[in-house]
Design a protein around this motif. Sequence first.
Motif, short mmCIF file in Angstrom:
data_model
loop_
_atom_site.label_atom_id
_atom_site.label_comp_id
_atom_site.label_asym_id
_atom_site.label_seq_id
_atom_site.Cartn_x
_atom_site.Cartn_y
_atom_site.Cartn_z
N LEU A 1 55.84 20.79 14.24
CA LEU A 1 54.93 21.81 13.72
C LEU A 1 53.50 21.28 13.69
O LEU A 1 53.26 20.07 13.76
CB LEU A 1 55.37 22.22 12.32
N PRO A 2 52.51 22.19 13.57
CA PRO A 2 51.12 21.74 13.45
C PRO A 2 50.94 20.74 12.31
O PRO A 2 51.55 20.88 11.25
CB PRO A 2 50.37 23.04 13.15
N GLY A 3 50.11 19.74 12.55
CA GLY A 3 49.87 18.72 11.54
C GLY A 3 50.72 17.48 11.70
O GLY A 3 50.55 16.51 10.97
N THR A 4 51.66 17.51 12.67
CA THR A 4 52.50 16.34 12.91
C THR A 4 52.26 15.82 14.33
O THR A 4 51.84 16.56 15.22
CB THR A 4 53.98 16.67 12.71
N PRO A 5 52.51 14.53 14.55
CA PRO A 5 52.14 13.89 15.82
C PRO A 5 52.73 14.54 17.07
O PRO A 5 52.08 14.55 18.13
CB PRO A 5 52.67 12.46 15.65
N GLY A 6 53.92 15.09 16.97
CA GLY A 6 54.57 15.62 18.16
C GLY A 6 54.24 17.06 18.51
O GLY A 6 54.76 17.59 19.48
N LEU B 1 56.23 26.48 9.05
CA LEU B 1 57.67 26.65 8.82
C LEU B 1 57.96 28.04 8.26
O LEU B 1 58.98 28.66 8.61
CB LEU B 1 58.19 25.57 7.87
N ALA B 2 57.07 28.56 7.43
CA ALA B 2 57.25 29.91 6.90
C ALA B 2 57.17 30.94 8.01
O ALA B 2 57.97 31.89 8.07
CB ALA B 2 56.19 30.19 5.84
N VAL B 3 56.22 30.77 8.93
CA VAL B 3 56.08 31.71 10.04
C VAL B 3 57.31 31.68 10.94
O VAL B 3 57.86 32.73 11.31
CB VAL B 3 54.80 31.39 10.85
N VAL B 4 57.76 30.49 11.30
CA VAL B 4 58.95 30.36 12.14
C VAL B 4 60.16 31.00 11.46
O VAL B 4 60.91 31.76 12.08
CB VAL B 4 59.24 28.88 12.47
N SER B 5 60.33 30.70 10.18
CA SER B 5 61.49 31.23 9.43
C SER B 5 61.45 32.75 9.36
O SER B 5 62.49 33.42 9.45
CB SER B 5 61.52 30.63 8.04
N ALA B 6 60.26 33.31 9.20
CA ALA B 6 60.13 34.77 9.14
C ALA B 6 60.53 35.40 10.47
O ALA B 6 61.22 36.43 10.51
CB ALA B 6 58.71 35.15 8.78
#
Length: 264
Positions: free
Chosen positions: A23-28, A77-82
């Motif tokens: 997700l955004p904010g993480t290295p990958g 994560l909220a957007v993906v889950s929605a």
Amino acid sequence: MGKTDFLGRGKQFVIGMVHCLALPGTPGFCGEMERVIEQAVNDAITLEKAGMDAIIVENMGDNPFAVELDTAQSCALAVVSAHVAQNVKIPIGIDAAMNDYKTAFSIAKAIGGAFVRIPVFVDTVEFFGGIITPVAREALIYRKNLQAEEVKILADIQVKHTHMLLPHVTIEDSAKAAEACGADAIIVTGTHIGVETPMEIIQRARKVTKLPLIVGSGVTTGNIREQLAVADGAIVGSSLKEGGVIENPVSLELARDLIKTLRG
């Protein structure tokens, strides 16, 4: 039918993992949220088609994990889950790894989720990011404050990828503590993702808890019938991936084979 009616003793339920890409904010992070959303939604649909009883959406690609998600991760994560919730009808759980119960409960409440997974509920553990202390009391209070009592807690005990700071605490001690502290189900795992959960651990936990008992790692077509002869359910992720690669999509064939092996 209630959202968590599948979650019971002797029901032999199977929960499939939707492993989000980084997700955004993480290295990958690949820079394309559309790609992250598309794979998560497709995996959820595949798991539902295969006959899973429920799914868990987890930020699996965000390694190295912190104890809590940052703002960018939580929002993503909220957007993906929605999006996942709009595309499947089976119950959805949230796992905000490593141990962010606030994000997990908040997303579950917002999307109509059925449960959360809390990896460190009653134990004190060490992992590569430091020490994680138990959150049972805080999690129950937070759930109450959100008016989200319908969201069940699936609590790991002595969870994979960690080491107990107090090694004299037995798996029985942790299981009893999780039940006493308000867990709705207990998860036992092997040492790492994809590593089979020892039958001895499953049997020992089964003897001391009345809660639904879930095997949380290393479940395959080769062991699911044996393990669910003792445990009540399984969480399955890495063994269902195309080519055995954790970042790959879920294979419909592998997922269907797993369910067929269990249920005939």
